[in-house]
Write an enzyme that holds these catalytic residues in place. Structure first.
Site, PDB file in Angstrom:
ATOM      1  N   ASP A  86       0.797  -0.959  -0.129  1.00  0.00           N
ATOM      2  CA  ASP A  86       0.053  -0.106   0.174  1.00  0.00           C
ATOM      3  C   ASP A  86       1.061   1.216   0.037  1.00  0.00           C
ATOM      4  OD1 ASP A  86      -0.886   0.510   3.711  1.00  0.00           O
ATOM      5  OD2 ASP A  86       0.921  -0.447   2.491  1.00  0.00           O
ATOM      6  N   ASP A 146       6.749   1.361   2.218  1.00  0.00           N
ATOM      7  CA  ASP A 146       6.626   0.382   0.921  1.00  0.00           C
ATOM      8  C   ASP A 146       7.548   0.847  -0.228  1.00  0.00           C
ATOM      9  OD1 ASP A 146       4.006   0.973   2.500  1.00  0.00           O
ATOM     10  OD2 ASP A 146       3.352  -0.909   1.627  1.00  0.00           O
ATOM     11  N   HIS A 180       8.830   0.257   8.520  1.00  0.00           N
ATOM     12  CA  HIS A 180       8.762  -1.168   8.937  1.00  0.00           C
ATOM     13  C   HIS A 180       8.713  -2.075   7.885  1.00  0.00           C
ATOM     14  CE1 HIS A 180       6.116   0.899  12.217  1.00  0.00           C
ATOM     15  NE2 HIS A 180       5.789   1.902  11.430  1.00  0.00           N
ATOM     16  N   ASP A 181       8.335  -1.711   6.630  1.00  0.00           N
ATOM     17  CA  ASP A 181       8.184  -2.527   5.461  1.00  0.00           C
ATOM     18  C   ASP A 181       9.588  -3.152   5.042  1.00  0.00           C
ATOM     19  OD1 ASP A 181       5.380  -0.972   4.073  1.00  0.00           O
ATOM     20  OD2 ASP A 181       5.441  -2.352   5.654  1.00  0.00           O
TER      21      ASP A 181
END
Ligand code: RIB
Ligand code: CA
Length: 313
Positions: free
Chosen positions: A13, A18, A242-243
């Site tokens: 997303d 991302d 995070h990703d």
């Protein structure tokens, strides 16, 4: 003999973290990035789809973009102020792509690629799990064809939307439940590891300066337009990408620490507001939970990525 590349589809997303995760994956000589399947999440699916097309075009990544869902399996818990900027790219304007979506929708695309790679396909899921759940529901025979699903999502500690629930899971808890009950080998990079392993602004700033390249500058601009900031385990003010931890696991799992847990996704509405929680329960483990990463290895992935895209004009 050269190791065979890992066939990968990234469900995503985009989203600043991302975008960085996609760059790291595309730059790795361990990963064969087959395709990207956008999903509704950080920003509306109209923007996540647009960002995915623009990213692969701008970076010259030879990967399909197969249109995912614009909704959730049941309904969306809520839409939050995005830490990724209004259109999800932290204010970075990418040139408008003229690329078209793949002819198949995400769930059929993933199914076709799973059949093609008979058991070797790895899915890196770094957004809400709506597309993945839809794939498993529409093509239940796919399960043995997926080697593993490595996701960013959940937490074995606190949430980041409610005290219990992490964003990717709370956007579509029924979808997360389908995935965690699928029996497919799962690896989870939850907030318990991502919040302490942010990449420091100093490091990215010096990397951008040393490289003097467009991609270095873009990395720096992206993380400065992204408001997920924390003090990492080395005491540095850092951007919580995070990703990228999920991608780092696929590239070299030996550089990360893990534990085996049984995780249940809370989808009962009455359960004291724990909707979307990834609860650790007793019983047979169903998930490899990432607990730490070697930060020298992790920083090297950013250096490799800047090097790989250094000729970007
Ligand atoms: O909670 C962090 C996750 O939610 C990351 O995947 C970020 O991109 C957002 O989707
Ligand atoms: Ca994401």
């Amino acid at each position: 003999m050269e190791d065979k590349k890992i066939p990968v589809i990234i469900d995503t997303d985009p989203g600043v973290d991302d975008a960085l995760a996609i760059m790291i994956a595309a730059a790795s000589d361990k990963i064969d990035l087959l395709g990207i399947t956008p999903v509704d999440g950080n920003v509306s699916a109209v923007f996540t789809h647009k960002n995915a097309l623009n990213l692969v075009s701008f970076l010259g990544i030879d990967a399909d973009v197969a249109e995912g869902g614009y909704d959730q399996l049941v309904y969306r818990y809520g839409r939050y102020a995005s830490s990724h900027g209004a259109e999800g790219m932290g204010g970075v304007e990418l040139p408008q792509s003229d690329r078209k979506f793949h002819e198949l929708r995400a769930w059929d695309y993933i199914y076709e690629k799973a059949k093609e790679h008979n058991g070797e396909l790895v899915i890196i899921a770094i957004g809400p799990l709506t597309n993945i759940a839809r794939t498993l529901i529409m093509h239940p025979d796919i399960k043995p064809m997926i080697k593993k699903i490595v996701m960013m999502g959940g937490s074995t500690e606190r949430g980041n939307v409610t005290p219990y629930a992490e964003f990717n899971f709370i956007v579509d808890p029924p979808a997360a439940k389908v995935v965690f009950e699928s029996g497919i080998p799962l690896v989870m990079a939850g907030l318990n590891v991502t919040l302490k392993t942010g990449i420091s602004f100093d490091f990215i700033g010096s990397l951008a300066k040393e490289s003097g390249s467009k991609i270095g500058g873009m990395l720096n601009e992206l993380i400065h337009g992204y408001s997920d900031v924390n003090i990492n385990k080395e005491g540095e003010k850092s951007s919580v990408v995070h990703d990228a931890i999920a991608v780092a696991y696929v590239i070299d799992p030996t550089k990360l620490e893990t534990e085996e847990d049984r995780i249940e996704i809370q989808t009962e509405r009455f359960c004291e507001g724990t909707w979307g929680q990834s609860k650790v329960v007793s019983g047979e483990p169903n998930c490899t939970v990432i607990t730490d990463i070697d930060m020298d290895y992790y920083r090297q992935l950013y250096r490799d990525t800047v090097e790989h895209f250094s000729n970007l004009k």
